[in-house]
Design an enzyme around this catalytic site. Structure first.
Site, mmCIF file in Angstrom:
data_model
loop_
_atom_site.group_PDB
_atom_site.id
_atom_site.type_symbol
_atom_site.label_atom_id
_atom_site.label_comp_id
_atom_site.label_asym_id
_atom_site.label_seq_id
_atom_site.Cartn_x
_atom_site.Cartn_y
_atom_site.Cartn_z
ATOM 1 N N GLY A 202 78.222 6.703 -20.235
ATOM 2 C CA GLY A 202 77.101 5.892 -19.544
ATOM 3 C C GLY A 202 75.806 6.752 -19.513
ATOM 4 O O GLY A 202 75.163 7.389 -19.813
ATOM 5 N N GLY A 207 75.692 8.486 -13.202
ATOM 6 C CA GLY A 207 77.370 9.192 -11.398
ATOM 7 C C GLY A 207 77.620 9.834 -12.156
ATOM 8 O O GLY A 207 78.975 10.267 -11.448
ATOM 9 N N HIS A 424 66.941 -16.700 -21.668
ATOM 10 C CA HIS A 424 68.088 -15.633 -22.964
ATOM 11 C C HIS A 424 69.959 -16.075 -23.256
ATOM 12 O O HIS A 424 70.604 -16.296 -23.772
ATOM 13 C CB HIS A 424 67.203 -14.354 -23.567
ATOM 14 C CG HIS A 424 67.179 -14.065 -24.878
ATOM 15 N ND1 HIS A 424 66.641 -14.178 -25.915
ATOM 16 C CD2 HIS A 424 68.781 -13.059 -24.977
ATOM 17 C CE1 HIS A 424 67.158 -14.183 -26.570
ATOM 18 N NE2 HIS A 424 68.777 -13.249 -26.074
ATOM 19 N N GLU A 425 70.358 -14.927 -21.843
ATOM 20 C CA GLU A 425 71.224 -14.904 -21.756
ATOM 21 C C GLU A 425 72.441 -16.367 -21.663
ATOM 22 O O GLU A 425 73.408 -15.855 -22.348
ATOM 23 C CB GLU A 425 71.605 -13.534 -20.977
ATOM 24 C CG GLU A 425 70.931 -12.587 -21.109
ATOM 25 C CD GLU A 425 71.384 -11.661 -22.593
ATOM 26 O OE1 GLU A 425 72.597 -11.821 -22.904
ATOM 27 O OE2 GLU A 425 70.441 -10.519 -23.379
ATOM 28 N N HIS A 428 73.002 -17.588 -25.008
ATOM 29 C CA HIS A 428 74.031 -17.310 -25.565
ATOM 30 C C HIS A 428 75.314 -17.934 -24.870
ATOM 31 O O HIS A 428 76.386 -18.341 -25.612
ATOM 32 C CB HIS A 428 74.060 -15.890 -25.957
ATOM 33 C CG HIS A 428 73.333 -15.106 -26.411
ATOM 34 N ND1 HIS A 428 72.841 -15.559 -27.539
ATOM 35 C CD2 HIS A 428 72.255 -13.819 -26.301
ATOM 36 C CE1 HIS A 428 71.984 -14.856 -28.255
ATOM 37 N NE2 HIS A 428 71.320 -13.698 -27.294
HETATM 38 P P1 ADP Z 1 74.629 11.880 -14.710
HETATM 39 O O1 ADP Z 1 76.088 12.909 -14.574
HETATM 40 O O2 ADP Z 1 75.238 10.170 -14.756
HETATM 41 O O3 ADP Z 1 73.234 11.676 -15.480
HETATM 42 P P2 ADP Z 1 74.888 13.211 -11.844
HETATM 43 O O4 ADP Z 1 75.942 12.517 -11.092
HETATM 44 O O5 ADP Z 1 73.901 14.238 -12.264
HETATM 45 O O6 ADP Z 1 74.702 11.636 -12.904
HETATM 46 O O7 ADP Z 1 74.071 11.489 -10.168
HETATM 47 C C1 ADP Z 1 72.352 12.375 -9.960
HETATM 48 C C2 ADP Z 1 72.577 11.714 -8.430
HETATM 49 O O8 ADP Z 1 72.460 10.596 -8.354
HETATM 50 C C3 ADP Z 1 73.924 12.045 -7.419
HETATM 51 O O9 ADP Z 1 73.502 13.894 -6.921
HETATM 52 C C4 ADP Z 1 73.712 10.934 -6.684
HETATM 53 O O10 ADP Z 1 72.473 11.833 -6.424
HETATM 54 C C5 ADP Z 1 73.127 10.317 -7.311
HETATM 55 N N1 ADP Z 1 74.121 9.563 -7.765
HETATM 56 C C6 ADP Z 1 73.967 9.243 -8.954
HETATM 57 N N2 ADP Z 1 75.153 7.980 -9.842
HETATM 58 C C7 ADP Z 1 75.834 7.657 -7.797
HETATM 59 C C8 ADP Z 1 76.365 6.885 -7.691
HETATM 60 N N3 ADP Z 1 77.324 5.934 -8.028
HETATM 61 N N4 ADP Z 1 76.803 6.310 -6.597
HETATM 62 C C9 ADP Z 1 76.160 7.126 -5.257
HETATM 63 N N5 ADP Z 1 75.234 8.839 -5.869
HETATM 64 C C10 ADP Z 1 74.905 8.472 -7.018
HETATM 65 ZN ZN ZN Z 2 69.749 -11.851 -27.686
#
Ligand code: ADP
Ligand code: ZN
Length: 632
Positions: A202, A207, A424-425, A428
């Protein structure tokens, strides 16, 4: 946790200290006693010898030292020896002076000095060249092979699923893993399929790391994390050594989780880089593959990794038995964003009037990390003005600030643009619903994903191995539905359909030139280059007549134009449904298949239903909680 004694702990600082200490000693050794030493010319020395005014003479290779008697005063002297003077010893014996030869130890000194210089050189080399490459590492120069993997025990950070919001599906998919980690043996007895390598994919900041930590937290197991880019920036062979070390550590602490961030840094397709790829990266990747094959998940270790993209990874990494579970961690929708904001708002004092739902609405395209940032910024703003709590305006200004951040600017979508994207979406979607041979629509979204500003997701009901002409014709129509809706609604078209158009043209050309699906040309297949199906014309040119190639072009154009006209008709005929779907999209951003069905079946009835639902909700909200008035 027990710490293993580490025999290789000699830090850079220690080396430098040793070198300094040595230099000081050498200096003292060289100049010891120098203060009171009188330097005599050789002739003066000879005169003193003759006068018997010296004692304890030590004759060295180049120097002569000794004590000088001047009445009661005794001081040291030295003089440069003239080796030609063969009478010296005889003179001293004659004068009754005690003398001896100095052992020739100067080679020891020079050896020590040279070694010191070499050590000094290496220390500098390491400081200037190697250390910066380790990303300012505080690591040990003599323990390159040891991972800097941060060890987290059980609930150390206390992160659990409660701290992760807006990705319920991803969490659900990890439930099994938690069950397994909690009790590997029991899980096996119950016949659960053992997970081994789990790939979280992702956009950055959604997160993934947080989720991996939460799995460790939920299961109460050790968590080892390392960033793949750290492995690559090392000396040759060191990356591989660190991978080995990481697995060893994790095995000792099993059950445990090994988390490798940015897997693509080592995991890119081998040989894909310019010049055949990066040696160190390949070695590290190979070691990783060896470790992956070498451990059994029976041992209670789960390997997790994150990447932005699965498609750039080396196919060997995602083969069955390796990172074969792929879990998407998507950018959150409006509801998800609200939940994430709530998670982070727990840590600050929020004014009761703040509706986080409003903030969620205005932050399309934000990921978890952005939202965490928003709450943090808002808290800072509130503190700066010495407010007792974070207010709505603080949050709104924080959103602006995070938006303005360098990486967000490209994602800024104005309400006007959002409306166009929604149409647009929805275009579709409406076509997909109103054509007989299209796959069912799973969901439609106006949340940007990768380069796309929104997406309509269609999923076939079953695996298909044959595609009919009718299906392909409908597919062209669906692809053009976005552009058609823009054109019908706004009387204006945008660049947003670029990808749709190139795909439409490609399909149409394939239908006409390769699949023999054109009425006019009949069942012919023009041989084209396999790899570049749609660029094959140049190669085909001398095989086929100009006339045939020209009629292919005409047929392709006709097919596309026909599909576009049909799409516009369908849009016009279903304008109600289109508008209703757009309205809903602007409200909640992602509309699922079931709701789409409802809208398509009867837009008016759906609107009515939604209206009463909302009125009921509003009424419940405004009703005081302690209302106990009895009627009658
Ligand atoms: P990734 O590893 O996908 O790049 P991280 O897990 O390092 O992202 O996210 C960085 C920070 O952003 C986390 O420490 C948290 O504070 C916040 N964060 C990201 N996604 C979420 C989520 N789904 N729920 C709560 N906090 C989140
Ligand atoms: Zn399109």
């Amino acid at each position: 946790m027990k710490k293993r004694p580490n025999i290789t702990i000699i830090s850079a600082r220690q080396i430098i200290l040793w070198v300094l200490a040595f230099a000081v000693l050498a200096f003292i050794f060289q100049t010891r006693g120098a203060q009171k030493t009188v330097k005599l010319d050789y002739s003066d020395f000879k005169a003193k010898v003759a006068a018997g005014a010296v004692s304890n003479v030590v004759i060295g290779k180049d120097l002569i030292e000794g004590s000088l008697k001047d009445g009661d005063k005794i001081s040291k002297f030295e003089t440069v020896r003239i080796t030609d003077d063969k009478d010296l010893v005889a003179d001293m014996t004659r004068a009754g002076i005690k003398y001896k030869a100095m052992p020739d130890n100067s080679w020891v000194l020079s050896l020590l000095l040279n070694v010191g210089l070499i050590v000094l050189f290496f220390a500098f080399w390491w400081f200037l060249l190697i250390r910066p490459q380790q990303g300012g590492g505080k690591g040990n120069p003599l323990s390159f092979g040891n991972t800097k993997a941060k060890l987290q025990m059980g609930n150390n950070e206390g992160i659990t699923f409660k701290d992760v919001a807006g990705c319920d599906e991803s969490k659900e998919e990890l439930e099994d893993t938690i069950k397994f980690l909690k009790n590997p043996k029991r899980f096996q007895k119950l016949g659960g399929k053992l997970p081994k390598g789990i790939l979280l994919y992702g956009a950055p900041g959604t997160g993934k790391t947080l989720l991996a930590k939460a799995v460790a937290g939920e299961a109460g197991v050790a968590f080892f994390s390392a960033s793949a880019s750290e492995f690559v920036e090392m000396f040759v062979g060191v990356g591989a050594a660190r991978v080995r070390d990481l697995f060893e550590k994790a095995k000792k602490m099993a059950p445990s989780i090994i988390y490798i961030d940015e897997l693509d840094a080592v995991g890119r397709r081998r040989g894909a880089g310019i010049g055949g790829g990066h040696d160190e990266r390949e070695q590290t990747l190979n070691q990783l593959l060896i470790e992956l094959d070498g451990f059994e998940s029976k041992e209670g270790i789960i390997l997790m990794a994150s990447t932005n993209r699965v498609d750039v990874l080396d196919p060997a990494l995602i083969r069955p038995g390796r990172f074969d579970r792929h879990i998407n961690v998507p950018a959150p929708d409006m509801k998800g964003r609200k939940e994430i904001l709530e998670v982070h708002a727990r840590k600050v004092k929020l004014d009761p009037s703040v509706d986080l739902g409003d903030i969620a609405k205005g932050t399309t395209g934000f990921v978890g990390a952005d939202l965490a940032n928003v709450v943090n910024e808002a808290a800072i703003l509130a503190a700066r003005t010495e407010k007792p709590a974070v207010t709505k305006s603080d949050l709104e200004e924080a959103v602006e600030r995070v938006f303005a951040g360098p990486q967000r600017r490209s994602r800024l979508i104005s309400p006007k643009e959002k409306r166009i994207i929604a149409y647009h979406e929805a275009g579709h979607t409406v076509i997909a619903k109103k054509t007989d041979y299209s796959d069912p629509v799973h969901k439609v979204s106006v949340i940007p994903r990768g380069p796309a500003l929104g997406y309509t997701m269609q999923l076939p009901l079953e695996d298909k191995f044959l595609t009919s002409r009718s299906e392909l014709i409908d597919r062209l129509c669906v692809l053009l539905g976005g552009r058609a809706a823009e054109s019908v609604v706004f009387k204006e078209i945008t660049t947003g359909a670029h990808d749709d158009l190139s795909r439409t043209t490609a399909y149409a050309r394939q239908m006409v030139a390769e699949l023999g699906m054109s009425d006019k040309l009949g069942p012919i297949s023009v041989q084209t280059n396999e790899d570049e199906v749609f660029l094959g014309r140049e190669l085909a040119r001398h095989k086929y007549s100009e006339e045939l190639l020209r009629s292919i072009d005409t047929e392709v154009t006709g097919l596309v134009k026909g599909a576009y006209e049909r799409a516009k008709e369908i849009i016009t005929a279903n304008r109600d449904a289109l508008d209703t779907l757009v309205e809903r999209l602007l409200e909640i951003e992602v509309v699922e298949g079931k709701e789409i069905d409802e809208i398509m079946a009867n837009p008016a009835a759906y609107k009515e239903k939604l209206k009463t639902l909302k009125e009921k909700e509003a009424a419940e909200k405004s009703k005081p909680a302690d209302e106990t008035v009895q009627e009658g």
